[in-house]
Design a protein around this motif. Structure first.
Motif, PDB file in Angstrom:
ATOM      1  N   TRP A  86       1.002  -1.463   0.344  1.00  0.00           N
ATOM      2  CA  TRP A  86      -0.183   0.106  -0.395  1.00  0.00           C
ATOM      3  C   TRP A  86       0.703   1.553  -0.043  1.00  0.00           C
ATOM      4  CZ3 TRP A  86      -0.967  -4.416   2.285  1.00  0.00           C
ATOM      5  CH2 TRP A  86      -2.613  -5.077   1.829  1.00  0.00           C
ATOM      6  N   LEU A  87       2.222   0.685  -0.048  1.00  0.00           N
ATOM      7  CA  LEU A  87       2.822   2.213  -0.080  1.00  0.00           C
ATOM      8  C   LEU A  87       2.864   3.339  -0.822  1.00  0.00           C
ATOM      9  CD1 LEU A  87       4.850   3.295   1.792  1.00  0.00           C
ATOM     10  CD2 LEU A  87       7.232   2.831   0.423  1.00  0.00           C
ATOM     11  N   ALA A  88       2.678   2.601  -2.399  1.00  0.00           N
ATOM     12  CA  ALA A  88       2.708   3.809  -3.713  1.00  0.00           C
ATOM     13  C   ALA A  88       1.833   4.197  -3.357  1.00  0.00           C
ATOM     14  CB  ALA A  88       3.113   2.550  -4.600  1.00  0.00           C
ATOM     15  N   GLY A  89       0.753   3.662  -3.406  1.00  0.00           N
ATOM     16  CA  GLY A  89      -1.309   4.052  -3.375  1.00  0.00           C
ATOM     17  C   GLY A  89      -0.671   5.941  -2.397  1.00  0.00           C
ATOM     18  N   ASP A  97       4.336   7.601  -6.888  1.00  0.00           N
ATOM     19  CA  ASP A  97       5.172   5.991  -7.827  1.00  0.00           C
ATOM     20  C   ASP A  97       6.646   7.280  -8.205  1.00  0.00           C
ATOM     21  OD1 ASP A  97       3.760   4.051  -8.356  1.00  0.00           O
ATOM     22  OD2 ASP A  97       3.500   4.640 -10.014  1.00  0.00           O
ATOM     23  N   ASP A  98       6.357   8.752  -7.817  1.00  0.00           N
ATOM     24  CA  ASP A  98       7.391   9.442  -8.400  1.00  0.00           C
ATOM     25  C   ASP A  98       8.402   9.238  -7.250  1.00  0.00           C
ATOM     26  OD1 ASP A  98       7.303   9.631 -10.628  1.00  0.00           O
ATOM     27  OD2 ASP A  98       6.030  11.485  -9.727  1.00  0.00           O
ATOM     28  N   GLY A 145      21.638  -3.814  -2.763  1.00  0.00           N
ATOM     29  CA  GLY A 145      20.049  -4.577  -1.120  1.00  0.00           C
ATOM     30  C   GLY A 145      21.049  -5.180  -0.735  1.00  0.00           C
ATOM     31  N   ILE A 146      21.289  -5.672  -0.050  1.00  0.00           N
ATOM     32  CA  ILE A 146      21.776  -7.153   1.007  1.00  0.00           C
ATOM     33  C   ILE A 146      20.851  -6.404   2.352  1.00  0.00           C
ATOM     34  CG2 ILE A 146      23.555  -7.811   0.378  1.00  0.00           C
ATOM     35  CD1 ILE A 146      24.994  -6.597   2.404  1.00  0.00           C
ATOM     36  N   LEU A 147      20.775  -5.195   2.773  1.00  0.00           N
ATOM     37  CA  LEU A 147      20.397  -4.492   3.860  1.00  0.00           C
ATOM     38  C   LEU A 147      18.872  -4.743   3.888  1.00  0.00           C
ATOM     39  CD1 LEU A 147      22.849  -1.733   4.844  1.00  0.00           C
ATOM     40  CD2 LEU A 147      21.890  -3.418   6.849  1.00  0.00           C
ATOM     41  N   ASN A 148      18.014  -5.440   5.180  1.00  0.00           N
ATOM     42  CA  ASN A 148      16.900  -5.838   4.990  1.00  0.00           C
ATOM     43  C   ASN A 148      15.685  -6.071   4.101  1.00  0.00           C
ATOM     44  OD1 ASN A 148      15.393  -6.932   7.431  1.00  0.00           O
ATOM     45  ND2 ASN A 148      14.299  -4.783   7.806  1.00  0.00           N
ATOM     46  N   PRO A 149      16.182  -6.410   2.734  1.00  0.00           N
ATOM     47  CA  PRO A 149      15.478  -7.145   1.448  1.00  0.00           C
ATOM     48  C   PRO A 149      14.154  -7.473   1.855  1.00  0.00           C
ATOM     49  CG  PRO A 149      16.477  -8.704   2.007  1.00  0.00           C
ATOM     50  CD  PRO A 149      17.262  -7.639   3.204  1.00  0.00           C
ATOM     51  N   GLY A 150      12.910  -6.483   0.844  1.00  0.00           N
ATOM     52  CA  GLY A 150      11.929  -7.197   1.255  1.00  0.00           C
ATOM     53  C   GLY A 150      10.708  -5.947   2.824  1.00  0.00           C
ATOM     54  N   VAL A 151      12.154  -5.168   3.053  1.00  0.00           N
ATOM     55  CA  VAL A 151      11.456  -4.451   4.075  1.00  0.00           C
ATOM     56  C   VAL A 151      11.240  -2.884   3.061  1.00  0.00           C
ATOM     57  CG1 VAL A 151      11.507  -2.791   5.626  1.00  0.00           C
ATOM     58  CG2 VAL A 151      11.933  -5.802   6.266  1.00  0.00           C
ATOM     59  N   ILE A 152      10.336  -2.130   3.456  1.00  0.00           N
ATOM     60  CA  ILE A 152       9.692  -1.023   2.515  1.00  0.00           C
ATOM     61  C   ILE A 152       9.732  -1.321   1.166  1.00  0.00           C
ATOM     62  CG2 ILE A 152      10.183   1.883   2.256  1.00  0.00           C
ATOM     63  CD1 ILE A 152      11.677   1.255   5.067  1.00  0.00           C
ATOM     64  N   PHE A 153      10.846  -1.372  -0.029  1.00  0.00           N
ATOM     65  CA  PHE A 153      10.835  -1.666  -0.938  1.00  0.00           C
ATOM     66  C   PHE A 153      10.892  -3.109  -1.200  1.00  0.00           C
ATOM     67  CE2 PHE A 153      14.113   1.664   0.960  1.00  0.00           C
ATOM     68  CZ  PHE A 153      13.980   2.483   0.063  1.00  0.00           C
TER      69      PHE A 153
END
Length: 469
Positions: free
Chosen positions: A420-423, A427-428, A444-452
């Motif tokens: 839901w973050l982009a909503g 997107d920009d 991309g090794i730090l907490n992958p899948g969190v936020i991004f």
């Protein structure tokens, strides 16, 4: 995998490395109990910044994802282990130093919020941010999520008290951001970028915190309502006129859940309970008068000033709300916030979602700043109920976005709210955020899948989160 574990142990020397399944298991998930949690290569428990640097250098060299972890009390899946990755726990980083002259504390991230408060209090000072979980949550985790709490309506959130931080980046460099200065505008505000970044940009290894003089004694006002919208309207009437030191809300489900635990005589038939506090030193108690008038004007069935002991019991009842509701069944925990004039609209909308989906949603709130916690009760053994709860989870966040609010006021995006973050931010802005992430963590090794979205090569797929498509 055993060969890689041996290589990790050899590289890290004296740093504690846990690899046995029974030792690793408690570190795989935070309090969100993300079903997508993997089995990490190891759990590493450093004690110094230099040791954290050694971990990150090894992880960067070998392309191994790292999940920073505090006390594991997070509610959005931000400390979910990655399959074959490293969980970097900060629980052994516990140094603290109080500077009375400058009213500052220098702390390592593994201290609990309550321990920081206690160290400050021993010096006659006060650290204000007070999540309901303050007795079990870590100060590093508070900074990583920009945690709030009950007194934030007047005294602000964690970011308002972080003056400096030492952070270890993905490549092992340690950088110092800010410092023991009350005013500092030299360069970009990198400190604020890292506070609330949920371990995706670096690992916090030290914090410099601003402390305040001990607060004056607080007075507590309690009000009961037979309508939730009237209670929300009273909250707005108070918050639009004064700055109470606490302004909290509980609905009937949460009140009854707490009464089942505490047996303190809470009114089970009431639709809502509002607990407000003032530490205003006006001799006439001007703020207390404002609160009592607002409650009367908006139809409170009962409103009164509690004596100090009773006031503490009501505050404890509010702090107990989430663990009490958890006894009703597993929860999908929301953390949505809206502009204060629209609080009643959010309350009404969540009630409508609960009725339409046929699910129980307990509604508690740091109502004075519009930050609410709808708690959706479900049963994993009932697939139909779980699906309805999952749909309600997303609809509550959609509602908050439509009302100009946020999907998270203090718990963080983590993994569970990422869809839901982009909503909310668009997107920009999400794209710009990803560019910042790539600049600081190109592998991309730090907490992958969190936020991004997950960005590590060969990382597992998207996590199983409520509402994910």
């Amino acid at each position: 995998m055993s060969g890689r574990r041996d290589a990790l142990r050899a590289a890290l020397g004296d740093i504690v490395v846990l690899t046995e399944p029974a030792a690793v298991e408690p570190y795989r998930r935070d309090r969100a109990l993300d079903p997508g949690a993997g089995v990490p290569l190891a759990v590493v428990l450093p004690e110094t910044t230099a040791q954290v640097q050694a971990v990150m250098r090894w992880a960067s060299e070998h392309g191994v994802p790292v999940t920073p972890r505090g006390a594991g009390t997070g509610l959005s899946g931000g400390a979910t282990a990655i399959e074959g990755g490293i969980v970097l726990g900060t629980e052994r980083m516990r140094a603290v130093r109080i500077d009375v002259d400058t009213r500052m504390a220098v702390v390592q991230p593994g201290l609990l919020n309550a321990e920081v408060k206690a160290a400050a209090a021993a010096a006659g000072l006060w650290y204000p941010p007070d999540p309901a979980s303050f007795e079990i949550c870590s100060i590093g985790g508070n900074a990583a999520t920009n945690a709030g709490g009950l007194c934030c309506v007047k005294y602000g959130v964690t970011a308002d008290y972080v003056l400096g931080a030492e952070v270890v980046l993905a490549d092992g460099r340690a950088v110092v951001l800010g410092g023991p200065r009350l005013k500092d505008v030299a360069g970009l505000s990198m400190l604020k970028l890292f506070v609330g970044s949920e371990g995706t940009l670096g690992v916090i290894t030290e914090l410099t915190l601003r402390l305040l003089p001990a607060p004056p004694p607080a007075r507590t006002v309690v009000a009961w309502f037979d309508g939730t919208e009237r209670a929300a309207a009273a909250v707005f009437a108070i918050a639009s006129r004064i700055r109470p030191s606490m302004l909290e809300y509980m609905d009937r489900i949460s009140v009854n859940a707490v009464e089942d635990v505490l047996h303190m005589g809470l009114r089970r038939d009431a639709a809502a309970l509002v607990v407000a506090r003032s530490d205003d030193q006006h001799p006439g108690g001007a703020e207390i008068a404002v609160m009592l008038r607002a409650f009367a004007d908006h139809g409170a069935t009962e409103a009164f000033e509690a004596d100090p002991a009773a006031g503490e019991r009501f505050a404890q009842a509010r702090r107990m709300a989430i663990p009490a509701v958890e006894r009703l069944g597993p929860l999908l925990m929301e953390d949505v916030g809206v502009p204060l004039p629209l609080l009643a609209d959010l309350v009404k909308g969540v009630e409508a979602i609960a009725a339409e989906r046929g699910v129980a949603i307990a509604f508690i709130a740091h109502a004075g700043d519009g930050n609410t916690h709808p708690l959706i009760v479900h049963d994993p053994a009932d697939p139909d109920l779980t699906e309805r709860a999952r749909l309600a989870y997303g609809e509550v966040m959609d509602l908050a976005i439509r009302l100009g609010g946020t999907i998270t006021g203090e718990h963080g995006v983590g993994r569970l709210k990422r869809p839901w973050l982009a909503g909310q931010i668009g997107d920009d802005l999400l794209g710009i955020s990803r560019e910042v992430k790539r600049a600081l963590d190109p592998g991309g090794i730090l907490n992958p899948g969190v936020i991004f979205a997950a960005e590590v090569p060969d990382a597992p797929g998207e996590p199983a989160v409520p509402g994910a498509q």
